[in-house]
Design a protein around this motif. Structure first.
Motif, mmCIF file in Angstrom:
data_model
loop_
_atom_site.group_PDB
_atom_site.id
_atom_site.type_symbol
_atom_site.label_atom_id
_atom_site.label_comp_id
_atom_site.label_asym_id
_atom_site.label_seq_id
_atom_site.Cartn_x
_atom_site.Cartn_y
_atom_site.Cartn_z
ATOM 1 N N VAL A 179 0.845 -1.204 0.000
ATOM 2 C CA VAL A 179 0.000 0.000 0.000
ATOM 3 C C VAL A 179 0.876 1.248 0.000
ATOM 4 N N LEU A 180 1.873 1.295 0.865
ATOM 5 C CA LEU A 180 2.738 2.464 0.925
ATOM 6 C C LEU A 180 3.550 2.627 -0.355
ATOM 7 N N GLY A 181 3.925 1.513 -0.976
ATOM 8 C CA GLY A 181 4.756 1.591 -2.169
ATOM 9 C C GLY A 181 4.005 1.961 -3.425
ATOM 10 N N HIS A 182 2.732 1.537 -3.538
ATOM 11 C CA HIS A 182 2.017 1.716 -4.803
ATOM 12 C C HIS A 182 0.708 2.504 -4.673
ATOM 13 N N LEU A 183 0.165 2.621 -3.478
ATOM 14 C CA LEU A 183 -1.105 3.318 -3.290
ATOM 15 C C LEU A 183 -0.971 4.435 -2.262
ATOM 16 N N GLY A 184 0.264 4.827 -1.986
ATOM 17 C CA GLY A 184 0.515 5.790 -0.927
ATOM 18 C C GLY A 184 -0.069 7.163 -1.168
ATOM 19 N N SER A 185 -0.293 7.547 -2.433
ATOM 20 C CA SER A 185 -0.851 8.877 -2.699
ATOM 21 C C SER A 185 -2.232 9.028 -2.068
ATOM 22 N N PHE A 186 -2.977 7.925 -2.005
ATOM 23 C CA PHE A 186 -4.287 7.992 -1.371
ATOM 24 C C PHE A 186 -4.163 8.141 0.145
ATOM 25 N N VAL A 187 -3.109 7.583 0.727
ATOM 26 C CA VAL A 187 -2.875 7.765 2.161
ATOM 27 C C VAL A 187 -2.642 9.242 2.460
ATOM 28 N N VAL A 188 -1.899 9.912 1.570
ATOM 29 C CA VAL A 188 -1.668 11.358 1.733
ATOM 30 C C VAL A 188 -2.996 12.107 1.695
ATOM 31 N N GLN A 189 -3.873 11.711 0.771
ATOM 32 C CA GLN A 189 -5.166 12.382 0.644
ATOM 33 C C GLN A 189 -6.049 12.190 1.869
ATOM 34 N N ALA A 190 -5.782 11.149 2.660
ATOM 35 C CA ALA A 190 -6.616 10.867 3.826
ATOM 36 C C ALA A 190 -6.230 11.676 5.052
ATOM 37 N N VAL A 191 -5.029 12.258 5.065
ATOM 38 C CA VAL A 191 -4.509 12.872 6.280
ATOM 39 C C VAL A 191 -5.377 14.024 6.766
ATOM 40 N N ALA A 192 -5.763 14.926 5.868
ATOM 41 C CA ALA A 192 -6.551 16.093 6.285
ATOM 42 C C ALA A 192 -7.862 15.664 6.940
ATOM 43 N N ALA A 193 -8.531 14.666 6.363
ATOM 44 C CA ALA A 193 -9.786 14.187 6.942
ATOM 45 C C ALA A 193 -9.556 13.533 8.295
ATOM 46 N N LEU A 194 -8.478 12.758 8.433
ATOM 47 C CA LEU A 194 -8.183 12.118 9.712
ATOM 48 C C LEU A 194 -7.911 13.167 10.794
ATOM 49 N N LYS A 195 -7.222 14.225 10.413
ATOM 50 C CA LYS A 195 -6.982 15.302 11.371
ATOM 51 C C LYS A 195 -8.280 15.997 11.776
ATOM 52 N N ALA A 196 -9.133 16.258 10.779
ATOM 53 C CA ALA A 196 -10.398 16.936 11.067
ATOM 54 C C ALA A 196 -11.297 16.091 11.965
ATOM 55 N N VAL A 269 -3.117 1.266 7.548
ATOM 56 C CA VAL A 269 -2.814 1.983 6.317
ATOM 57 C C VAL A 269 -3.708 1.503 5.168
ATOM 58 N N THR A 270 -4.201 0.257 5.223
ATOM 59 C CA THR A 270 -5.131 -0.198 4.188
ATOM 60 C C THR A 270 -6.450 0.567 4.275
ATOM 61 N N THR A 271 -6.879 0.878 5.492
ATOM 62 C CA THR A 271 -8.088 1.694 5.665
ATOM 63 C C THR A 271 -7.830 3.125 5.215
ATOM 64 N N ALA A 272 -6.628 3.636 5.513
ATOM 65 C CA ALA A 272 -6.282 4.988 5.066
ATOM 66 C C ALA A 272 -6.269 5.067 3.545
ATOM 67 N N TRP A 273 -5.787 4.021 2.886
ATOM 68 C CA TRP A 273 -5.822 3.972 1.408
ATOM 69 C C TRP A 273 -7.259 4.057 0.909
ATOM 70 N N GLN A 274 -8.149 3.250 1.471
ATOM 71 C CA GLN A 274 -9.543 3.272 1.034
ATOM 72 C C GLN A 274 -10.203 4.612 1.343
ATOM 73 N N LEU A 275 -9.849 5.195 2.483
ATOM 74 C CA LEU A 275 -10.406 6.492 2.848
ATOM 75 C C LEU A 275 -9.952 7.567 1.869
ATOM 76 N N GLY A 276 -8.654 7.608 1.569
ATOM 77 C CA GLY A 276 -8.158 8.613 0.631
ATOM 78 C C GLY A 276 -8.757 8.460 -0.747
ATOM 79 N N ARG A 277 -8.944 7.230 -1.176
ATOM 80 C CA ARG A 277 -9.554 6.984 -2.491
ATOM 81 C C ARG A 277 -11.003 7.466 -2.504
ATOM 82 N N PHE A 278 -11.720 7.213 -1.420
ATOM 83 C CA PHE A 278 -13.109 7.644 -1.315
ATOM 84 C C PHE A 278 -13.207 9.169 -1.341
ATOM 85 N N LEU A 279 -12.303 9.835 -0.642
ATOM 86 C CA LEU A 279 -12.334 11.296 -0.597
ATOM 87 C C LEU A 279 -11.885 11.921 -1.905
#
Length: 440
Positions: A179-196, A269-279
């Protein structure tokens, strides 16, 4: 906390390849039973549903929706065997081809309360067990109160630290590294929502320092204020109670095993990937990652499949041995041996295929009181005594000896020279206690 250094065959070194997308199986099973009870079916036999359609709904609106992971025809509702050895009622779907991923308008810019409700309706399923469903368990006290009417402990505690867990849970596993190697961009997209949602004063990404993600990903996360920490991935450091202590120095109270009690929330991080993709584009979390490994043959494959896909088509795609001696879902130390290849997988997981000479066949042997299991227990229990008490039906005595504090990491069974089924005995004891409580 002392961690055991165990030598197991590792997955392929370096960066693993991206996961392959498998075609939809002939049937998909969406279990209605789960850790929070049974959902009510929202479909009937013969009905045609779109991908993402709600097929199960709990009476409690704070619990996640159950959604069809593919467009298809509802064959019916029947009992299935789940990977953890239980039976569950499940909606049986016959997919109508390989359609595009289901999506809806992403809740961009939504206030925390609206975002929390949207994520609950999206229907996230997590790999690890948690006392509360996502996203309720990661919400700040204010959001938890307004969105879910959760005000009692542990929800009155603010979240000080939010941990994004990028450590693979067991030796040989590579799901989170992928996930971190190939889908990590979605993890980045999830950070703002996780903080909020959490209002955490500190967000930490934990990864395996022997296989760090790319520098660009780490820089992107650090620009958003994420503390990126590489840890030595010594089993069982990726399990929640141990991870929380490694990162924060705090001990998670047992048997509740809820890090929120000490102001911490953990998200895989797998949940963070799905969250970032959803957002990002509204793609619903209907797809899971499944690793299939056979140490004997050197097989290590990772797939993206619809949630509810049975084991059989995944094993066939991996070209695993047609007659393996044992199939374990959940990995070598945390998993459950399978007797039904139609058992559906509903969250990202690790499937281990073993050949006959890799399997330790259990022949009854009494505990020899060597004590090897005691120093490796991360929870500082007496696994030898717990195993014997559960073996002989002394469940209340086992409970008094902190049976519920066991996190079922499997280290006691791994080091046992008598090859006793320690984890199975302890799981048996826990289930017997739960059944006795129901009857009373």
């Amino acid at each position: 906390m002392k961690l055991a250094k165990i030598a197991l065959i590792a997955a392929s070194p370096g960066s693993p390849p991206p996961p392959d997308v498998l075609p939809h199986p002939e049937k998909i099973f969406i279990p209605l039973d789960g850790p929070w009870g049974r959902a009510e079916a929202q479909v009937a036999p013969g009905q045609t549903v779109e991908a993402g359609a709600v097929v199960g709904r709990f009476q409690d609106p704070r619990l996640p929706m159950l959604r069809a992971s593919a467009a298809g025809s509802v064959e019916g509702i029947r009992t299935v065997n789940t990977p953890d050895g239980q039976k569950a009622q499940a909606v049986v779907l016959q997919p109508l081809g390989d359609g595009a991923p289901a999506s809806q308008a992403p809740p961009q810019g939504a206030a925390p309360v609206a975002l929390a409700k949207a994520l609950t309706e999206a229907g996230f399923a997590e790999t690890d067990r948690h006392p509360w469903p996502f996203p309720a368990r990661i919400c700040s006290p204010e959001t938890a109160s307004e969105a879910f009417q959760l005000t009692d402990a542990p929800f009155h505690n603010p979240i000080e630290t939010l941990i994004i867990n990028g450590l693979d849970r067991q030796p040989g596993e590579m799901v989170r590294r992928t996930v971190l190697g190939h889908l990590g961009s979605f993890v980045v997209q999830a950070v703002a929502a996780l903080k909020a949602l959490s209002q955490a004063s500190r967000v930490v990404l934990v990864y395996d320092r022997s296989a760090p993600p790319g520098g660009e990903l780490l820089r992107s996360l650090q620009e958003q204020g994420v503390d990126c920490r590489g840890l030595e991935n010594v089993y069982p450091s990726a399990l929640t109670p141990v991870l929380v202590q490694l990162v924060t120095g705090k001990q998670v109270p047992q048997p509740a095993s809820d890090p929120r009690l000490v102001g911490v929330a953990v998200i895989d991080v797998t949940t963070a990937w799905q969250l970032g993709r959803f957002l990002t584009d509204g793609t619903l979390p209907l797809e899971i990652l499944v690793q299939v490994s056979s140490w004997k043959s050197g097989l290590h494959r990772l797939y993206r499949v619809p949630a509810g896909t049975p084991l059989e088509p995944i094993l066939a795609a991996a070209n695993a041995a047609p007659q393996p001696a044992k199939i374990v879902v959940g990995g070598p130390l945390l998993g459950y041996a399978q007797f039904d290849r139609q058992a559906p997988l509903v969250a990202s997981d690790f499937v281990l295929v073993q050949q006959p000479d890799e399997v330790h066949t259990y022949n009854y042997r009494a505990c020899i009181n060597c004590g090897h299991c005691v120093p490796v227990c991360p929870m500082k229990l007496l696994p030898n005594e717990l195993g014997k008490l559960c073996e002989y039906g002394r469940f209340h005595d086992a409970e008094a000896q902190y049976l519920a504090h066991c996190i079922e990491c499997g280290l006691c069974a791994f080091v046992c020279p008598a090859k006793r089924p320690m984890v199975q005995l302890i799981r048996h004891g826990k289930r017997e206690i739960l059944e006795m409580r129901k009857e009373s």
